[in-house]
Design a protein around this motif. Structure first.
Motif, PDB file in Angstrom:
ATOM      1  N   ASP A  72       2.920  -1.198  12.305  1.00 53.89           N
ATOM      2  CA  ASP A  72       3.842  -0.542  11.298  1.00 53.89           C
ATOM      3  C   ASP A  72       4.821  -1.314  10.852  1.00 53.89           C
ATOM      4  OD1 ASP A  72       2.542   2.238  11.410  1.00 53.89           O
ATOM      5  OD2 ASP A  72       3.676   2.582  13.166  1.00 53.89           O
ATOM      6  N   GLU A 118       0.681  -1.329  -0.054  1.00 55.12           N
ATOM      7  CA  GLU A 118      -0.052  -0.090   0.106  1.00 55.12           C
ATOM      8  C   GLU A 118       0.932   1.346   0.139  1.00 55.12           C
ATOM      9  OE1 GLU A 118      -2.390   0.373   3.379  1.00 55.12           O
ATOM     10  OE2 GLU A 118      -0.794   0.281   5.110  1.00 55.12           O
ATOM     11  N   ILE A 157       1.861   4.704   1.499  1.00 55.21           N
ATOM     12  CA  ILE A 157       1.401   5.401   2.704  1.00 55.21           C
ATOM     13  C   ILE A 157       1.828   7.080   2.462  1.00 55.21           C
ATOM     14  CG2 ILE A 157       1.643   3.507   4.066  1.00 55.21           C
ATOM     15  CD1 ILE A 157       4.348   4.545   4.758  1.00 55.21           C
ATOM     16  N   SER A 158       2.343   7.291   1.642  1.00 51.72           N
ATOM     17  CA  SER A 158       2.646   8.812   1.656  1.00 51.72           C
ATOM     18  C   SER A 158       3.167   8.953   0.065  1.00 51.72           C
ATOM     19  CB  SER A 158       3.496   9.270   2.323  1.00 51.72           C
ATOM     20  OG  SER A 158       4.133  10.770   2.421  1.00 51.72           O
ATOM     21  N   SER A 182      -3.624   5.752   8.032  1.00 54.61           N
ATOM     22  CA  SER A 182      -3.042   4.820   9.220  1.00 54.61           C
ATOM     23  C   SER A 182      -1.815   5.453   9.591  1.00 54.61           C
ATOM     24  CB  SER A 182      -2.833   3.449   8.447  1.00 54.61           C
ATOM     25  OG  SER A 182      -1.707   3.636   7.418  1.00 54.61           O
ATOM     26  N   TYR A 238       9.524  -1.351   3.632  1.00 53.57           N
ATOM     27  CA  TYR A 238       9.239  -0.056   3.253  1.00 53.57           C
ATOM     28  C   TYR A 238       9.924   0.288   1.849  1.00 53.57           C
ATOM     29  CZ  TYR A 238       6.692   1.302   7.632  1.00 53.57           C
ATOM     30  OH  TYR A 238       5.843   1.197   8.478  1.00 53.57           O
ATOM     31  N   TYR A 254      -0.946  11.627   2.931  1.00 51.68           N
ATOM     32  CA  TYR A 254      -0.638  10.638   3.679  1.00 51.68           C
ATOM     33  C   TYR A 254      -1.815   9.680   3.970  1.00 51.68           C
ATOM     34  CZ  TYR A 254       3.092  13.777   5.157  1.00 51.68           C
ATOM     35  OH  TYR A 254       4.117  14.672   5.185  1.00 51.68           O
ATOM     36  N   HIS A 255      -1.516   8.320   3.899  1.00 53.77           N
ATOM     37  CA  HIS A 255      -2.409   7.503   4.314  1.00 53.77           C
ATOM     38  C   HIS A 255      -3.154   7.559   5.829  1.00 53.77           C
ATOM     39  CE1 HIS A 255      -4.397   3.375   5.019  1.00 53.77           C
ATOM     40  NE2 HIS A 255      -4.613   3.333   3.632  1.00 53.77           N
TER      41      HIS A 255
END
Length: 120
Positions: free
Chosen positions: A90, A46, A48-49, A63, A94, A60-61
């Motif tokens: 988290d 996914e 996230i940013s 979450s 990444y 930003y997501h």
């Protein structure tokens, strides 16, 4: 070789902080938007940013909103992800990616990822 390299991952306790770096080799990041993605154990990847190529806009997501901050330093050919208030959920690999604009499915350059583990 044209590549993106992520660094800064590691093992931290809940509530801790890390700063991830995404550095380009073989090309410059000036013309690119940069997105951060993650893939947790047994989960789908996914976004996230993301930060636009001029750095004027970020997203930003939900979450991670309010806990993570994305920024860029084109002089250093690097994009950062500051992560505060880390939670066990988290934990993930990444990745960073470069494309012309911030879109969900970026198809430009990709890094190989850096592991972040949050555990007591």
């Amino acid at each position: 070789q044209l590549q993106l390299v992520e660094s800064g991952g590691g093992v931290v306790q809940p509530g801790g902080s890390l700063r991830l770096s995404c550095t380009a080799s073989g090309f410059t990041l000036d013309y690119y938007a940069i997105g951060w993605f993650r893939q947790g154990p047994g989960k789908e990847r996914e976004q996230i940013s993301c930060i636009t190529r001029g750095g004027d806009s970020t997203n930003y997501h939900d979450s991670i909103k309010g806990r993570f901050t994305i920024s860029r330093d084109d002089a250093k050919n690097t994009v950062y992800l500051q992560m505060n208030g880390l939670k066990p959920e988290d934990t993930a690999v990444y990745y960073c990616a470069a494309d012309l604009i911030c879109i969900t499915d970026m198809t430009g350059y990709w890094g190989k990822g850096t592991q972040v583990t949050v555990a007591s």
